[in-house]
Enzyme design. Structure first.
Site: not given
Ligand code: GLY
Length: 563
Positions: A372, A390
């Site tokens: 992420t 992400t």
């Protein structure tokens, strides 16, 4: 698990190396007008340049997000999702949810075998792990609502960067090397663009440049319809996935009211469900507020105990109650009720640890991840945006379309494949987060903006899977309770607890032996001899003078750029 331990050891080495480079730095970059802090210098530079040319934070958001997809394919993306929280110069706040969705053909038991057991790897690797991508619709809606520059002008430097290429950093080389065999296995051959690339090599993203050009020209239809969509769907289906053209056609990002709560003289604005970030952080802050946590020594036993016990209780609620608000009723008022939260803490004592089995029950193995990516932006007009985006795991599902230049997410793993069985972050899900067609999977992403005495104070967020929420909470406390500069608040060592497994995870070298021993005596289980980094926080603080101070996390290649 071996794989995860390797990443941890690797991350630890990176962390120690980067700390030694920055050990004397107390303040981050200071600028007068505007700033972007992101995981890559090229992405921060493109966003900052656009603002210098007169664009606002939202124009910069679109460019930064896409530049991260070019230069940081580990987490930056077009075929993933994310959340943005904003605060306009006039104080208005809001958020957009561009989280992925389960495809129409998804079902509750799609990752279970005939005996009802979870099929290992199916929700994490390859085509079946892919949720309907939300990022492109997210950035286009942001641009449509708040952008001031033409989309072509915003994407033009990103497309140029993709064609020119970016230079591989030392950290990237190590990540690419580590993931090479799994990327090769999933894609059936080494990926020419990435395989064997070393520090200092240039990686050009020519196919991604074409996909970006299609979006620049046709906007939504340049990704969710037409040639790109057809190529995407036929590629994923050939690889055994279920994503359809109808899924792409139906996908829409959602503007949602953010979660807002008061903590002392702060107003904290964060992401609501389907992210658990805002709700869980609100519970944490409300549980610790009566204890005046600033009186305890930073990162010493009592401080750690108080936070850990709030984390434990908040994550137990998170995992049971939270899910996509379009599908489940979340008892928001009850969960944020002060009496309820005081009651949750009523059995806390500084004498000994609460056992998670008395908060709830379950036995899991611990998994971890620092995938992420987060970026924070403040513009010269006073607008602020906080964005976490992400593809879930590093390089997402690992499946890569060479024709489109896209890594696809493995966000389906953020659903609860089976109640009680942990996902890749060790998080245990419940009914509220079960898989349903068109539903969004629960997230921990916590893009956050903090006001102090009604003025913009801090813009903050981080990657780190389940550790995101506790890392953001600690960074805010560092800046507010301990008056750290933004850079110090980002640099400070962090710890994490998530209810289950019942273990406190400490970052390396930041917690003294006496503190750890005291915690052991009180019954806290922790990761002695097994260390990792927690998050890569990118943040901006507004100084009393009105100048901006960046906090770019030395745990990564993160960089603040502004003017
Ligand atoms: N995929 C990580 C998260 O959304 O929390």
């Amino acid at each position: 698990m071996i794989q995860l331990r390797f990443i941890s050891a690797f991350a630890l080495v990176l962390f120690i190396a980067s700390c030694s480079n920055n050990s004397e730095q107390q303040m981050g970059l200071i600028t007068e007008n505007a700033m972007v802090v992101s995981a890559r210098k090229e992405a921060s530079a493109i966003g900052a340049d656009l603002m210098k040319k007169g664009g606002n934070a939202f124009d910069a958001m679109v460019a930064t997000e896409m530049a991260l997809a070019v230069t940081f394919p580990f987490a930056g993306n077009l075929a993933g999702g994310g959340f943005m929280v904003y605060r306009l110069a006039n104080g208005d706040v809001g958020s957009i949810d561009y989280r992925e969705k389960a495809p129409l053909q998804a079902s509750e038991d799609m990752y279970l075998d005939e005996e009802g057991n979870v099929i290992p790897g199916m929700s994490t690797t390859g085509a079946m792990a892919i949720g309907v991508p939300g990022t492109v619709d997210g950035i286009l809606q942001v641009h449509e609502k708040f952008g001031t520059l033409p989309l072509e002008e915003i994407l033009s430097p990103v497309i140029a960067l993709a064609k020119k290429g970016f230079v591989v950093t030392e950290k990237q080389e190590k990540r690419l090397k580590y993931y090479d065999s799994i990327l090769t296995a999933v894609n059936g051959k080494p990926l020419d663009e990435f395989s064997g690339k070393k520090e200092g090599d240039t990686i050009k993203r020519l196919q991604l440049a074409q996909t970006l050009s299609s979006i620049s020209k046709y906007k939504r239809d340049g990704f969710y319809a037409g040639e790109v969509a057809e190529k995407m769907v036929s590629f994923i289906q050939e690889k055994g996935g279920i994503l359809s053209l109808q899924d792409l056609e139906l996908y829409r990002a959602q503007w949602r009211a953010p979660i807002q709560f008061q903590y002392e003289n702060l107003n904290i604005i964060s992401m609501g469900p389907p992210s658990s970030g805002g709700m869980t952080m609100a519970q944490i802050f409300k549980m610790i507020e009566p204890f005046n946590i600033g009186q305890y020594e930073h990162n010493k036993a009592e401080y750690i105990q108080l936070l850990t016990e709030s984390f434990r209780r908040a994550y137990a609620d998170r995992n049971f109650y939270l899910g996509d608000p379009d599908f489940v009723d979340i008892p928001t008022e009850q969960l944020l009720n002060t009496e309820y939260l005081n009651d949750r803490m009523s059995n806390f004592t500084f004498d000994k640890a609460t056992s998670s089995s008395t908060v709830s029950k379950g036995e899991v193995n611990y998994a971890e991840s620092d995938e992420t990516t987060h970026y924070s932006i403040v513009d010269q007009f006073g607008n602020a945006v906080s964005v976490t985006t992400t593809i879930n795991g590093g390089y997402g599902s690992k499946l890569y379309s060479e024709e489109l230049g896209l890594f696809f997410n493995n966000e389906m793993d953020d659903f609860s494949a089976k109640p009680g069985v942990p996902n890749m972050f060790g998080l245990i899900g419940a009914e509220a987060n079960k898989i349903q067609p068109q539903k969004r999977m629960l997230s921990s992403m916590t893009p956050t903006i903090v006001e102090k005495d009604n003025e913009l104070f801090v813009v903050v967020g981080t990657p780190g899977g389940s550790t995101i929420i506790t890392a953001v909470a600690q960074t805010i406390l560092n800046a507010h309770e301990f008056d750290m500069s933004m850079q110090e608040a980002v640099n400070a060592n962090r710890f994490h607890h998530q209810w289950l497994p019942d273990m406190v995870t400490f970052e390396p070298n930041g917690f003294d032996d006496a503190t750890l021993e005291e915690l052991t005596t009180k019954g806290y289980i922790h990761n002695k001899g097994y260390t990792r980094i927690i998050g890569k926080v990118d943040a901006i603080k507004v100084l009393p003078s009105g100048s901006l101070e960046g906090g770019a996390d030395p745990r990564g290649d993160d960089t603040a750029i502004g003017f």
